[in-house]
Scaffold this motif. Structure first.
Motif, PDB file in Angstrom:
ATOM      1  N   VAL A  79       0.859  -1.195   0.000  1.00 48.39           N
ATOM      2  CA  VAL A  79       0.000   0.000   0.000  1.00 48.39           C
ATOM      3  C   VAL A  79       0.892   1.242   0.000  1.00 48.39           C
ATOM      4  CG1 VAL A  79      -1.609   1.369   1.372  1.00 48.39           C
ATOM      5  CG2 VAL A  79      -1.981  -1.074   1.098  1.00 48.39           C
ATOM      6  N   VAL A  80       0.579   2.197  -0.864  1.00 51.80           N
ATOM      7  CA  VAL A  80       1.354   3.438  -0.967  1.00 51.80           C
ATOM      8  C   VAL A  80       0.522   4.589  -0.422  1.00 51.80           C
ATOM      9  CG1 VAL A  80       2.551   5.043  -2.496  1.00 51.80           C
ATOM     10  CG2 VAL A  80       2.589   2.582  -2.993  1.00 51.80           C
ATOM     11  N   LEU A  81       1.065   5.303   0.556  1.00 57.13           N
ATOM     12  CA  LEU A  81       0.429   6.490   1.119  1.00 57.13           C
ATOM     13  C   LEU A  81       1.284   7.695   0.754  1.00 57.13           C
ATOM     14  CD1 LEU A  81      -0.442   5.217   4.728  1.00 57.13           C
ATOM     15  CD2 LEU A  81      -1.758   4.943   2.618  1.00 57.13           C
ATOM     16  N   TRP A  82       0.834   8.457  -0.232  1.00 60.48           N
ATOM     17  CA  TRP A  82       1.563   9.648  -0.631  1.00 60.48           C
ATOM     18  C   TRP A  82       1.327  10.775   0.378  1.00 60.48           C
ATOM     19  CZ3 TRP A  82       5.389   9.787  -3.951  1.00 60.48           C
ATOM     20  CH2 TRP A  82       5.457   8.816  -4.957  1.00 60.48           C
ATOM     21  N   PRO A  83       2.188  11.798   0.395  1.00 61.91           N
ATOM     22  CA  PRO A  83       2.001  12.912   1.340  1.00 61.91           C
ATOM     23  C   PRO A  83       0.615  13.540   1.209  1.00 61.91           C
ATOM     24  CG  PRO A  83       4.136  13.075   0.262  1.00 61.91           C
ATOM     25  CD  PRO A  83       3.398  11.967  -0.430  1.00 61.91           C
ATOM     26  N   GLY A  84       0.058  13.921   2.349  1.00 63.30           N
ATOM     27  CA  GLY A  84      -1.257  14.539   2.350  1.00 63.30           C
ATOM     28  C   GLY A  84      -2.398  13.558   2.523  1.00 63.30           C
ATOM     29  N   VAL A  85      -2.095  12.278   2.683  1.00 62.74           N
ATOM     30  CA  VAL A  85      -3.137  11.272   2.922  1.00 62.74           C
ATOM     31  C   VAL A  85      -3.528  11.297   4.400  1.00 62.74           C
ATOM     32  CG1 VAL A  85      -3.575   8.781   3.054  1.00 62.74           C
ATOM     33  CG2 VAL A  85      -2.525   9.764   1.007  1.00 62.74           C
ATOM     34  N   ILE A  86      -4.844  11.189   4.666  1.00 65.13           N
ATOM     35  CA  ILE A  86      -5.374  11.107   6.030  1.00 65.13           C
ATOM     36  C   ILE A  86      -6.246   9.866   6.131  1.00 65.13           C
ATOM     37  CG2 ILE A  86      -6.821  12.205   7.793  1.00 65.13           C
ATOM     38  CD1 ILE A  86      -6.152  14.896   6.506  1.00 65.13           C
ATOM     39  N   LEU A  87      -5.924   8.983   7.077  1.00 62.81           N
ATOM     40  CA  LEU A  87      -6.718   7.786   7.361  1.00 62.81           C
ATOM     41  C   LEU A  87      -7.149   7.873   8.817  1.00 62.81           C
ATOM     42  CD1 LEU A  87      -4.445   5.108   5.637  1.00 62.81           C
ATOM     43  CD2 LEU A  87      -6.346   6.397   4.649  1.00 62.81           C
ATOM     44  N   GLN A  88      -8.431   8.138   9.046  1.00 65.91           N
ATOM     45  CA  GLN A  88      -8.914   8.486  10.391  1.00 65.91           C
ATOM     46  C   GLN A  88     -10.030   7.562  10.833  1.00 65.91           C
ATOM     47  OE1 GLN A  88     -10.297  12.534  10.654  1.00 65.91           O
ATOM     48  NE2 GLN A  88     -10.261  12.538  12.871  1.00 65.91           N
ATOM     49  N   ILE A  89      -9.866   6.981  12.019  1.00 63.32           N
ATOM     50  CA  ILE A  89     -10.876   6.128  12.625  1.00 63.32           C
ATOM     51  C   ILE A  89     -11.435   6.821  13.865  1.00 63.32           C
ATOM     52  CG2 ILE A  89     -11.241   3.973  13.891  1.00 63.32           C
ATOM     53  CD1 ILE A  89      -9.149   2.673  12.105  1.00 63.32           C
ATOM     54  N   ALA A  90     -12.764   6.784  14.028  1.00 60.77           N
ATOM     55  CA  ALA A  90     -13.406   7.354  15.215  1.00 60.77           C
ATOM     56  C   ALA A  90     -14.620   6.510  15.565  1.00 60.77           C
ATOM     57  CB  ALA A  90     -13.817   8.806  14.968  1.00 60.77           C
ATOM     58  N   ALA A  91     -15.014   6.556  16.828  1.00 61.70           N
ATOM     59  CA  ALA A  91     -16.245   5.922  17.303  1.00 61.70           C
ATOM     60  C   ALA A  91     -16.358   4.454  16.926  1.00 61.70           C
ATOM     61  CB  ALA A  91     -17.461   6.700  16.777  1.00 61.70           C
ATOM     62  N   GLY A  92     -15.237   3.741  16.991  1.00 60.97           N
ATOM     63  CA  GLY A  92     -15.275   2.308  16.741  1.00 60.97           C
ATOM     64  C   GLY A  92     -15.303   1.911  15.284  1.00 60.97           C
ATOM     65  N   GLY A  93     -14.985   2.811  14.379  1.00 61.53           N
ATOM     66  CA  GLY A  93     -14.949   2.477  12.962  1.00 61.53           C
ATOM     67  C   GLY A  93     -13.743   1.634  12.614  1.00 61.53           C
ATOM     68  N   SER A  94     -13.628   1.263  11.331  1.00 61.29           N
ATOM     69  CA  SER A  94     -12.486   0.482  10.883  1.00 61.29           C
ATOM     70  C   SER A  94     -12.148   0.830   9.446  1.00 61.29           C
ATOM     71  CB  SER A  94     -12.750  -1.020  11.007  1.00 61.29           C
ATOM     72  OG  SER A  94     -13.762  -1.426  10.108  1.00 61.29           O
ATOM     73  N   ILE A  95     -10.851   0.755   9.135  1.00 61.42           N
ATOM     74  CA  ILE A  95     -10.360   0.974   7.776  1.00 61.42           C
ATOM     75  C   ILE A  95      -9.408  -0.161   7.445  1.00 61.42           C
ATOM     76  CG2 ILE A  95      -9.006   2.463   6.240  1.00 61.42           C
ATOM     77  CD1 ILE A  95      -9.867   4.853   7.952  1.00 61.42           C
ATOM     78  N   ALA A  96      -9.651  -0.838   6.325  1.00 63.03           N
ATOM     79  CA  ALA A  96      -8.769  -1.900   5.848  1.00 63.03           C
ATOM     80  C   ALA A  96      -8.491  -1.662   4.371  1.00 63.03           C
ATOM     81  CB  ALA A  96      -9.395  -3.272   6.059  1.00 63.03           C
ATOM     82  N   ILE A  97      -7.209  -1.639   4.008  1.00 61.03           N
ATOM     83  CA  ILE A  97      -6.803  -1.314   2.640  1.00 61.03           C
ATOM     84  C   ILE A  97      -5.969  -2.460   2.096  1.00 61.03           C
ATOM     85  CG2 ILE A  97      -5.584   0.338   1.183  1.00 61.03           C
ATOM     86  CD1 ILE A  97      -6.194   2.454   3.315  1.00 61.03           C
ATOM     87  N   GLY A  98      -6.395  -2.997   0.940  1.00 60.79           N
ATOM     88  CA  GLY A  98      -5.785  -4.186   0.381  1.00 60.79           C
ATOM     89  C   GLY A  98      -4.434  -3.950  -0.261  1.00 60.79           C
ATOM     90  N   ASP A  99      -3.730  -5.052  -0.493  1.00 60.82           N
ATOM     91  CA  ASP A  99      -2.370  -5.036  -1.013  1.00 60.82           C
ATOM     92  C   ASP A  99      -2.256  -4.204  -2.293  1.00 60.82           C
ATOM     93  OD1 ASP A  99      -2.422  -6.986   0.917  1.00 60.82           O
ATOM     94  OD2 ASP A  99      -1.658  -8.595  -0.359  1.00 60.82           O
ATOM     95  N   GLY A 100      -1.215  -3.387  -2.348  1.00 64.24           N
ATOM     96  CA  GLY A 100      -0.877  -2.681  -3.565  1.00 64.24           C
ATOM     97  C   GLY A 100      -1.737  -1.483  -3.915  1.00 64.24           C
TER      98      GLY A 100
END
Length: 209
Positions: free
Chosen positions: A51-72
């Motif tokens: 997974v590539v995260l370029w500058p300026g990316v925001i990944l934010q979890i709140a209130a019991g949420g979830s984020i899953a990002i697949g390969d590549g």
């Protein structure tokens, strides 16, 4: 003697994000983060290898949420993904945020983005959305409660076998679009014409039997 953390880390922690060092350490699990100091990631975000995260990316979890990002998967500058009590699940090898960023905000209903999907041009997903494998959103389009059918990626040689596409600018609400179909609009997508993708790519039609 205790040493106070840097000011930037205090702000990150106050807002619920990893420190700069913790963000950089995600590379030990296979993520690619060229500029950790310009990338914000909440604890608990699941990142597949490559997974590539370029500058300026925001990944934010709140209130019991979830984020899953697949390969590549590649998240380009200006991409913001927020899971507030809901789930954001992104498949492998997606491309999100090129040409102007992209916003994904999930509440309790959740958002699913399939493998090889492409979302670009400053658009957004809010409420419930299901973006199938290979589907595309191209342009500044606010999508709410949309379902785009799965198919081949934009690289697939036959246009009508690709995932569904929305392109243009405006608002797309309650749109359900099957594989190989496209809506191009500048306003309300519900009022626009549905076409086969080969209408725009006639040289990429299926061969005549």
């Amino acid at each position: 003697m205790d040493i106070a953390p840097p000011i930037s880390d205090k702000a990150r922690q106050a807002l619920g994000f990893l420190t700069e060092a913790e963000t950089a350490a995600l590379e030990s699990f296979g993520a690619v983060i060229p500029c950790p100091q310009a990338t914000l990631v909440s604890p608990g975000v699941a990142l597949g290898p490559g997974v590539v995260l370029w500058p300026g990316v925001i990944l934010q979890i709140a209130a019991g949420g979830s984020i899953a990002i697949g390969d590549g998967t590649i998240l380009f500058p200006g991409t913001r993904i927020v899971a507030t009590g809901g789930e954001v699940a992104i498949g492998p090898n997606a491309e999100i945020g090129d040409e102007g960023g992209f916003t994904v905000k999930a509440d309790a209903e959740g958002i699913v983005i399939g493998r090889d999907a492409r979302l670009l041009g400053g658009g957004s997903l809010t409420l419930r959305n299901r973006i199938g494998d290979g589907a595309q959103i191209i342009g500044s389009i606010r999508c709410q409660n949309c379902t785009l059918g799965a198919g081949g990626s934009y690289r697939h040689p036959i246009a009508d076998e690709r995932g569904a596409v929305l392109k243009g600018a405006g608002v797309a609400r309650e749109i359900t679009l099957s594989q190989g179909l496209v809506i191009q609009a500048f306003g309300l997508f519900a009022d626009a014409t549905v076409r086969q993708q080969s209408f725009f790519h006639p040289h990429e039609r299926s061969p005549t039997p």
